[in-house]
Write a protein that holds these residues in place. Structure first.
Motif, PDB file in Angstrom:
ATOM      1  N   ASP A 123      -4.802 -75.337  46.792  1.00  0.00           N
ATOM      2  CA  ASP A 123      -5.516 -75.722  44.859  1.00  0.00           C
ATOM      3  C   ASP A 123      -6.650 -77.079  45.328  1.00  0.00           C
ATOM      4  O   ASP A 123      -6.551 -76.800  44.156  1.00  0.00           O
ATOM      5  N   THR A 124      -6.492 -77.623  45.817  1.00  0.00           N
ATOM      6  CA  THR A 124      -7.172 -78.771  45.992  1.00  0.00           C
ATOM      7  C   THR A 124      -8.638 -78.684  45.305  1.00  0.00           C
ATOM      8  O   THR A 124      -8.836 -79.784  44.238  1.00  0.00           O
ATOM      9  N   THR A 125      -9.200 -78.216  45.401  1.00  0.00           N
ATOM     10  CA  THR A 125     -10.641 -77.634  44.360  1.00  0.00           C
ATOM     11  C   THR A 125     -10.778 -76.309  43.176  1.00  0.00           C
ATOM     12  O   THR A 125     -11.477 -76.258  42.876  1.00  0.00           O
ATOM     13  N   ASP A 126      -9.510 -76.582  42.801  1.00  0.00           N
ATOM     14  CA  ASP A 126      -9.100 -74.953  41.960  1.00  0.00           C
ATOM     15  C   ASP A 126      -7.884 -75.702  41.120  1.00  0.00           C
ATOM     16  O   ASP A 126      -7.592 -76.339  40.988  1.00  0.00           O
ATOM     17  N   ALA A 130      -3.734 -72.313  38.615  1.00  0.00           N
ATOM     18  CA  ALA A 130      -4.595 -70.520  39.134  1.00  0.00           C
ATOM     19  C   ALA A 130      -4.532 -69.810  39.929  1.00  0.00           C
ATOM     20  O   ALA A 130      -4.122 -68.713  40.293  1.00  0.00           O
ATOM     21  N   PHE A 131      -3.943 -70.798  40.671  1.00  0.00           N
ATOM     22  CA  PHE A 131      -3.840 -70.242  42.272  1.00  0.00           C
ATOM     23  C   PHE A 131      -2.917 -69.933  42.559  1.00  0.00           C
ATOM     24  O   PHE A 131      -2.505 -68.900  43.376  1.00  0.00           O
ATOM     25  N   TYR A 132      -1.591 -70.168  42.055  1.00  0.00           N
ATOM     26  CA  TYR A 132      -0.654 -69.949  42.170  1.00  0.00           C
ATOM     27  C   TYR A 132      -0.669 -68.831  41.807  1.00  0.00           C
ATOM     28  O   TYR A 132       0.758 -67.783  42.654  1.00  0.00           O
ATOM     29  N   ARG A 133      -0.649 -68.380  40.704  1.00  0.00           N
ATOM     30  CA  ARG A 133      -0.535 -67.201  40.077  1.00  0.00           C
ATOM     31  C   ARG A 133      -1.329 -65.946  40.511  1.00  0.00           C
ATOM     32  O   ARG A 133      -0.508 -65.150  41.387  1.00  0.00           O
ATOM     33  N   PHE A 134      -2.829 -66.432  41.351  1.00  0.00           N
ATOM     34  CA  PHE A 134      -2.844 -65.268  42.312  1.00  0.00           C
ATOM     35  C   PHE A 134      -2.111 -64.804  42.704  1.00  0.00           C
ATOM     36  O   PHE A 134      -1.935 -63.560  43.558  1.00  0.00           O
ATOM     37  N   LEU A 135      -1.608 -65.840  43.804  1.00  0.00           N
ATOM     38  CA  LEU A 135      -1.121 -65.373  44.999  1.00  0.00           C
ATOM     39  C   LEU A 135       0.258 -64.978  44.668  1.00  0.00           C
ATOM     40  O   LEU A 135       0.862 -63.928  45.504  1.00  0.00           O
ATOM     41  N   ARG A 136       1.067 -65.052  43.532  1.00  0.00           N
ATOM     42  CA  ARG A 136       2.010 -64.657  43.388  1.00  0.00           C
ATOM     43  C   ARG A 136       2.338 -63.138  42.700  1.00  0.00           C
ATOM     44  O   ARG A 136       3.185 -61.933  43.433  1.00  0.00           O
ATOM     45  N   ALA A 137       0.887 -63.291  42.531  1.00  0.00           N
ATOM     46  CA  ALA A 137       0.776 -61.611  41.920  1.00  0.00           C
ATOM     47  C   ALA A 137       0.310 -60.857  43.315  1.00  0.00           C
ATOM     48  O   ALA A 137       0.819 -59.301  42.755  1.00  0.00           O
ATOM     49  N   ARG A 138      -0.246 -61.153  44.385  1.00  0.00           N
ATOM     50  CA  ARG A 138       0.173 -60.324  45.244  1.00  0.00           C
ATOM     51  C   ARG A 138       1.198 -60.063  45.987  1.00  0.00           C
ATOM     52  O   ARG A 138       1.386 -58.257  46.245  1.00  0.00           O
ATOM     53  N   ASP A 139       2.464 -59.737  45.318  1.00  0.00           N
ATOM     54  CA  ASP A 139       3.543 -59.636  45.727  1.00  0.00           C
ATOM     55  C   ASP A 139       3.869 -59.517  46.954  1.00  0.00           C
ATOM     56  O   ASP A 139       4.154 -58.582  47.414  1.00  0.00           O
ATOM     57  N   ALA A 140       3.502 -60.339  48.094  1.00  0.00           N
ATOM     58  CA  ALA A 140       3.379 -59.930  49.485  1.00  0.00           C
ATOM     59  C   ALA A 140       4.701 -59.725  50.245  1.00  0.00           C
ATOM     60  O   ALA A 140       5.310 -61.303  49.820  1.00  0.00           O
ATOM     61  N   ASP A 141       5.101 -59.303  51.190  1.00  0.00           N
ATOM     62  CA  ASP A 141       6.480 -59.890  51.782  1.00  0.00           C
ATOM     63  C   ASP A 141       6.389 -60.541  53.193  1.00  0.00           C
ATOM     64  O   ASP A 141       6.965 -61.956  53.154  1.00  0.00           O
ATOM     65  N   LEU A 346     -11.919 -68.520  43.793  1.00  0.00           N
ATOM     66  CA  LEU A 346     -10.364 -69.459  44.282  1.00  0.00           C
ATOM     67  C   LEU A 346     -11.309 -69.927  45.289  1.00  0.00           C
ATOM     68  O   LEU A 346     -10.314 -71.092  46.154  1.00  0.00           O
ATOM     69  N   SER A 347     -11.919 -69.228  46.300  1.00  0.00           N
ATOM     70  CA  SER A 347     -12.228 -69.109  47.953  1.00  0.00           C
ATOM     71  C   SER A 347     -13.624 -69.380  48.357  1.00  0.00           C
ATOM     72  O   SER A 347     -14.081 -68.357  47.554  1.00  0.00           O
ATOM     73  N   ASP A 348     -14.204 -69.355  49.203  1.00  0.00           N
ATOM     74  CA  ASP A 348     -15.694 -68.987  49.344  1.00  0.00           C
ATOM     75  C   ASP A 348     -15.351 -67.225  50.565  1.00  0.00           C
ATOM     76  O   ASP A 348     -16.533 -66.907  51.137  1.00  0.00           O
ATOM     77  N   HIS A 349     -13.641 -67.478  50.725  1.00  0.00           N
ATOM     78  CA  HIS A 349     -13.624 -65.730  52.024  1.00  0.00           C
ATOM     79  C   HIS A 349     -12.623 -64.891  50.550  1.00  0.00           C
ATOM     80  O   HIS A 349     -11.840 -65.120  49.966  1.00  0.00           O
ATOM     81  N   ARG A 350     -13.073 -63.824  51.186  1.00  0.00           N
ATOM     82  CA  ARG A 350     -12.185 -62.637  50.420  1.00  0.00           C
ATOM     83  C   ARG A 350     -10.781 -62.976  51.131  1.00  0.00           C
ATOM     84  O   ARG A 350     -10.886 -62.862  52.123  1.00  0.00           O
ATOM     85  N   ALA A 351     -10.043 -61.721  50.758  1.00  0.00           N
ATOM     86  CA  ALA A 351      -8.626 -62.028  51.507  1.00  0.00           C
ATOM     87  C   ALA A 351      -8.166 -60.670  51.355  1.00  0.00           C
ATOM     88  O   ALA A 351      -8.987 -59.861  51.931  1.00  0.00           O
ATOM     89  N   GLN A 352      -7.668 -60.848  52.959  1.00  0.00           N
ATOM     90  CA  GLN A 352      -6.902 -59.196  53.565  1.00  0.00           C
ATOM     91  C   GLN A 352      -5.720 -58.738  52.450  1.00  0.00           C
ATOM     92  O   GLN A 352      -4.836 -59.739  53.435  1.00  0.00           O
ATOM     93  N   ASP A 353      -5.889 -57.964  52.805  1.00  0.00           N
ATOM     94  CA  ASP A 353      -4.427 -57.093  51.724  1.00  0.00           C
ATOM     95  C   ASP A 353      -4.468 -56.032  52.352  1.00  0.00           C
ATOM     96  O   ASP A 353      -4.911 -54.979  52.863  1.00  0.00           O
ATOM     97  N   LEU A 354      -2.937 -56.053  53.167  1.00  0.00           N
ATOM     98  CA  LEU A 354      -2.438 -54.793  54.392  1.00  0.00           C
ATOM     99  C   LEU A 354      -1.526 -54.845  53.677  1.00  0.00           C
ATOM    100  O   LEU A 354      -0.692 -55.172  53.345  1.00  0.00           O
ATOM    101  N   ARG A 355      -0.976 -53.161  54.491  1.00  0.00           N
ATOM    102  CA  ARG A 355       0.158 -52.545  54.021  1.00  0.00           C
ATOM    103  C   ARG A 355       0.241 -51.534  55.145  1.00  0.00           C
ATOM    104  O   ARG A 355      -0.298 -51.091  55.123  1.00  0.00           O
ATOM    105  N   ILE A 356       1.715 -52.339  55.709  1.00  0.00           N
ATOM    106  CA  ILE A 356       1.782 -51.914  57.273  1.00  0.00           C
ATOM    107  C   ILE A 356       3.313 -51.199  57.292  1.00  0.00           C
ATOM    108  O   ILE A 356       3.782 -51.211  56.798  1.00  0.00           O
TER     109      ILE A 356
END
Length: 364
Positions: A123-126, A130-141, A346-356
């Motif tokens: 989060d050092t450039t954001d 907002a950074f932590y809100r984005f992560l929490r919103a994914r609600d990943a296991d 928030l990043s120059d990479h798009r994130a990978q969201d998986l359901r397995i």
């Protein structure tokens, strides 16, 4: 001026020679790519080209040679262009399964969500909130996150936000080494080292340089599942000039470091009897042979994606031209959903969201 230089026959032969030369140049490039890709450190540089070139160039050549007025030239140049198209397609990064309608079969075992993301210096450039809100919103296991660090004065440095991470993600277990950090709702059973041996008290800089794979074994429904959090070193240093020897020294050193990490990952995953997921930023496009051993042994999650050309980095004109972020499973896990997520800048990479899901099939 030659009186025949403007004749149709001259223009026809000139066009045929030009077309033949272009087809020949691309054929030479493909041959060199076949021989050098993944074998010679220098080829990491031309392999940086967008993978879609392996589709676009032969298609453009095919369109060109089909317009030639000389039938004899078309008779051999058209098949040559088609052959080059077929030869290059495996490197183009296309996801043919996106063209096949249908939905995944019902899960045979418990389902879980996984979120893998290169955070680009945490989060050092954001805006940290907002950074932590984005992560929490994914609600990943399970979260597999890279670049848990900061960059200043041209080098990488450790960050320590474990207290906030525990506050933001109550109930999660957290495992971190170097720049890699994994968060799990499931009990962590073990964190077997992957790669070169390091002392337990090795300084952070050494962990950052040498620990690019973080394996975390967790318990899911009474079974052990292994998650590999990966960040393969980048190939080049863009701040160095291509006219300076330092640029090529970096590429050669990066090639050695990349091979070491790939080899360690491949060996550990191949010997792992558990259901497993390998995901992260590989700094490796579909056009690069570095991934071939993993692609041969494990299932690429893109088969569960609806994108014909899944890309995760290098967004220009609304398209991410490179897929640098990958996810693989063995037969112990089935991918039910695989999408690249907009990270809201928030990043120059798009994130990978998986359901397995646990497939219930043996992994051996």
């Amino acid at each position: 001026m030659d009186p025949d230089s403007d004749s149709p026959r001259f223009r026809s032969s000139g066009g045929s020679r030009l077309s033949a030369g272009l087809v020949g140049l691309w054929a030479v490039f493909l041959l060199l790519d076949f021989l050098a890709n993944g074998r010679w450190w220098f080829w990491l540089i031309p392999a940086l080209a967008p993978p879609l070139l392996f589709l676009a160039v032969p298609v453009a050549l095919l369109a060109l040679v089909r317009t030639l007025p000389a039938r004899a030239a078309r008779r051999w140049l058209v098949p040559a262009a088609v052959a080059l198209l077929v030869a290059g397609l495996p490197r183009a990064g296309l996801n043919w399964s996106a063209l096949v309608p249908g939905s995944p079969a019902a899960a045979a075992g418990p389902e879980l969500s996984v979120f893998s993301w290169n955070t680009e210096y945490w989060d050092t450039t954001d805006d940290p909130d907002a950074f932590y809100r984005f992560l929490r919103a994914r609600d990943a296991d399970v979260y597999l996150l890279q670049e848990y660090l900061e960059r200043s004065h041209g080098s990488h440095h450790e960050v320590d936000e474990l207290d906030r991470i525990h506050r933001e993600f109550p109930g999660y277990q957290v495992v971190a080494t170097g720049e890699l950090i994994t968060l799990s709702r499931f009990p962590v059973l073990a964190t077997p080292p992957v790669g070169p041996a390091l002392a337990p008290d090795a300084p952070w800089a050494e962990q950052f340089d040498r620990r690019k794979v973080l394996r975390t074994d967790v318990e899911v429904d009474g079974r052990t599942v292994s998650f590999y959090n990966v960040h393969i070193p980048v190939q080049v240093e863009p701040r160095e000039s291509v006219f300076d020897g330092a640029f090529y020294r970096v590429v050669r050193e990066a090639d050695t470091a990349r091979r070491d990490q790939f080899t360690a990952l491949e060996r550990d995953a191949a010997a792992n009897p558990n259901p497993l997921l390998i995901a992260g930023d590989f700094n490796t496009s579909p056009a690069m042979a570095d991934l071939d051993p993993l692609r041969a042994r494990f299932e690429d999650a893109r088969s569960a994606s609806g994108e014909l050309y899944p890309g995760s980095w290098g967004g220009v004109l609304g398209t991410d031209w490179w897929r640098l972020d990958w996810a693989f499973t063995n037969r112990g896990l089935a991918v039910r959903r695989y999408v690249f997520v907009d990270d809201r800048g928030l990043s120059d990479h798009r994130a990978q969201d998986l359901r397995i899901s646990l497939s219930g099939r043996p992994t051996a």
